[in-house]
Each structure stands twice: as structure tokens, then as C-alpha cells.
Design a protein around this motif. Sequence first.
Motif, PDB file in Angstrom:
ATOM      1  N   GLN A 296      -9.988  -9.494  47.601  1.00 47.07           N
ATOM      2  CA  GLN A 296     -11.073  -9.226  48.544  1.00 47.07           C
ATOM      3  C   GLN A 296     -12.029  -8.174  47.995  1.00 47.07           C
ATOM      4  OE1 GLN A 296      -9.321  -8.070  52.278  1.00 47.07           O
ATOM      5  NE2 GLN A 296      -8.448 -10.088  52.679  1.00 47.07           N
TER       6      GLN A 296
ATOM      7  N   VAL B 149     -16.167 -18.564  51.676  1.00 47.41           N
ATOM      8  CA  VAL B 149     -15.418 -18.320  50.449  1.00 47.41           C
ATOM      9  C   VAL B 149     -14.384 -19.427  50.268  1.00 47.41           C
ATOM     10  CG1 VAL B 149     -13.723 -16.794  49.350  1.00 47.41           C
ATOM     11  CG2 VAL B 149     -15.731 -15.819  50.463  1.00 47.41           C
TER      12      VAL B 149
ATOM     13  N   ARG C 164      -9.420 -13.187  56.636  1.00 55.30           N
ATOM     14  CA  ARG C 164     -10.831 -13.529  56.562  1.00 55.30           C
ATOM     15  C   ARG C 164     -11.088 -14.903  57.206  1.00 55.30           C
ATOM     16  NH1 ARG C 164     -13.432 -10.238  52.468  1.00 55.30           N
ATOM     17  NH2 ARG C 164     -12.596  -8.177  52.901  1.00 55.30           N
TER      18      ARG C 164
ATOM     19  N   TRP D 118     -12.653 -17.791  55.069  1.00 53.35           N
ATOM     20  CA  TRP D 118     -12.028 -18.194  53.812  1.00 53.35           C
ATOM     21  C   TRP D 118     -11.340 -19.545  53.962  1.00 53.35           C
ATOM     22  CZ3 TRP D 118      -9.385 -14.134  50.206  1.00 53.35           C
ATOM     23  CH2 TRP D 118     -10.326 -13.144  49.868  1.00 53.35           C
TER      24      TRP D 118
END
Length: 424
Positions: free
Chosen positions: A36, A60, A81, A84
Motif C-alpha cells: 500500500q 487498483v 481497500r 482493490w
Amino acid sequence: MHPAPRTIYSNDVDFAALARQDPDFNRCFNYILWVQDLLDTTTSDDDYYRASGYDEEREVVGLDIGTGSSCIYPLLGCAQRPKWRFIATDIDEKNISYARRNILLNDLKSRIRPLHRKPEDPLIPLDELGIEKMSFTLTNPPFHPSASSLLASAALKSRPPHSACTGALVEMVTPGGETAFAARLIAESAVLRGHVRWFTTLLGKYSSVGVVVEELKRKGVRNWDVRAFVQGTSSSSSRTRRWGVGWSWGGRRPVLGDDHGVPRGLLPFPGRFAVLVPGASVRGVAGKLEEVFGGMDLRWGFRPEFSAGVGSARANVWSRAARRQQQQQQQRVSGEEGGGEGRGEDDGGQNLRNDKEMKDDDDDDDSEEDEEPALGFKVQLRVPEEGNGTEVVVSWVRGSESVLFESFCGMLKRRLIVVGGGGG
């Protein structure tokens, strides 16, 4: 080290499968936090101003190579996250079956895609996945080059290890061991280059770290980071260490904190320089920075609310020769102003580029890797604890020439030190 949270999963997880591969949550979590940090400090100039660097809206995509039965890294990443997504690969069908089950238990089917691979398949199958670019890769490769090596290692242990080896054979043994696996990953990265922002691998042996770093240098990598992850409590007489090695073919360099005791020889040139300007206020130093950079052909923007600025230069524009050439160019342009026609042509098109033009260049993400500045830097102004003067911290955020960064820092120190005692 980052502490592990009390609750990581939103739903129950199959801990039997988790223990089969990796009983140590803390190391896994710290590996994810390090990835990260790599992304948060190397994606855009705006990241350098944010307190955490984290952009909640950024999409991401990561690849976990050899996800194992637990699928631990994608589960942790997605829990941390919300934007993600992961592709999770493994060469063991049983591991993929367990991983798929854990993905479903955590309601992450839409964000984690398990994929069975063959040992001879590419580690990073972007073409097969139909993906042009990826944010990062991570992997925890097997330590041992053979089953006999694994057995010999176990026989040498005089007492139970601090970290139990409970994985399947494919999770602990690979031809050539972890250094051969890392070399294979480096070779694929040399082909993919900018299609993946950060390539990373975990290593179980300290002796492997130097081998991997030397292979990176041999391949021409100039942007890498090494981290140490410590398992066990501080009171333990012997704590297990693991090492993370990450590298990028792009020019954006990570702005990270303490290297946690990693030997200097394994790290790239230090990317942080600090100088104290005695007796000067933050406002006074900020004004001096504007004066210094305003006379150079570079991009510079200072944001008072953060007491920080970010800049970039396409060459060494602070040397005496560069400043003399710039003055001559400005005089030539001034002499041509009355002529109208031909302005900017006689000087070979080398007119100073204004800040807006350079900003437009930087806003074009497609050209980021094709037209990297020779040097990118961040300047942070701080009031030291003792309150005497202003500390100027310069971070190397883009470029590959350490000599250029060192020269820039030397110039800035000489120009700023005259501010001391001037108040402001």
C-alpha cells in the motif's frame, strides 16, 4: 511495524485452511501495508501532499502469485481497500479450491478471481487475462529448492520453530529455491516493464536478499526498496524475519519511512536530505524557495496549507553553466521581441517552458513513462521540536540519477543557508 487489527474479515473465514499455509497473520498484514505504501507514494504528484497518500477512489488491480489455500493476501488487501481487486493464481488445484471457498465466505467473488496455473505458465499472464496494466504483483515463494533440502533443514532444528511449516509441498519447494523464483519474476518484469507499476516478492532467507538485489541491478533496475518484517514478540529470544523486495521500472520513487534496520548496501541511494535553516521562519524559507526556483527552468508548485512543494526538472538547470545559458537565452529572446516574426525559432525552440505547459505534460498519464523528468523532488518545511528555525526536508521522488539528486540538494543547502538569521 504496523500492528494487526483485531478484526480483519467482515465474515467468518476457514481458519483450518488458513493455518495449512500461513499461521502468522502479522507478517501477511505488514506485507500488504508495505505494498500500500509503495502505491500510495508513487502514483501521482497529489499523493505527496496527502497525509497518508491514499486515494480512496483509485481503482487498483493486483496479482497474488501462488495464493495458497487461504488466499490470505487478497482477502487482507480487499478488507483494507474497498477499490482493490485481485487475481489469485496457484499451481495446486486443492489450494485453488480452498481459496475459492474463502473468497465466497467473505463475499468477495466480484473482487477476487482465483486462477489455476501450470508450473510452466508465465507468472504474470496479462495477455491471457486481457489486462493491459496492473498496479502490483506480490508473492511468497517457496524457500527450498527440493524436498530433500526441506527435510535437511527440518532435521537441523534443535527445537520447535517459531513459525510452523504447515503448507503443502508446492508451497515450500520450488526448483532452484526462492532466488530462482525471484529471478524468473525479474526476467518477466524486464519484458512487461511499465505494464506493472510495482513488482514485489517476499523472501525467507536473508542470504537471498543480496542475490535478488544484485539481479535487479544486473537487469538495469534503478528503483527498488527492501523491507524487513519481524515475527514474534519483542521479548522473544529469537524472532523470525522475512524480507520484502519491491522494484519498479517507472521513475516515481517511493517516499517511505524507516527501513527497519535493512543494511545500507541492500538499499538504493538515500532519497531523503534534511537541512536546518537556523533563525528562519517557514514563511521566510518558502519565499526563498520561490526566489531560487523562479530563476530556473523547472516546474515548481508550493502549497502553503501543507508547507510543502513538488517540483521537477528535465536536466541539471541549477549549475553555473546552466544558469549562464539561461540568462543568455533570455537576453536573446528579449532582443527579438521587437522583431515579432521568428521569435522562438532562432534559439532552436529552447524558449523557457511555462508552468502551465509543463503541468499539461504531467497530466498526460500515457506519457508519464515515456517522458520522465530527470529529477523530481518534494520539499517539506517543518518547525523542529526545539523551535529554532525551519527544517527543510528534500525527498527524491522521480528520476534515476543519484548524482543529480545529490547535486540538487547541495545547491539548495548553499542557497538556503543565507536565509538563516534573516527572520521572515
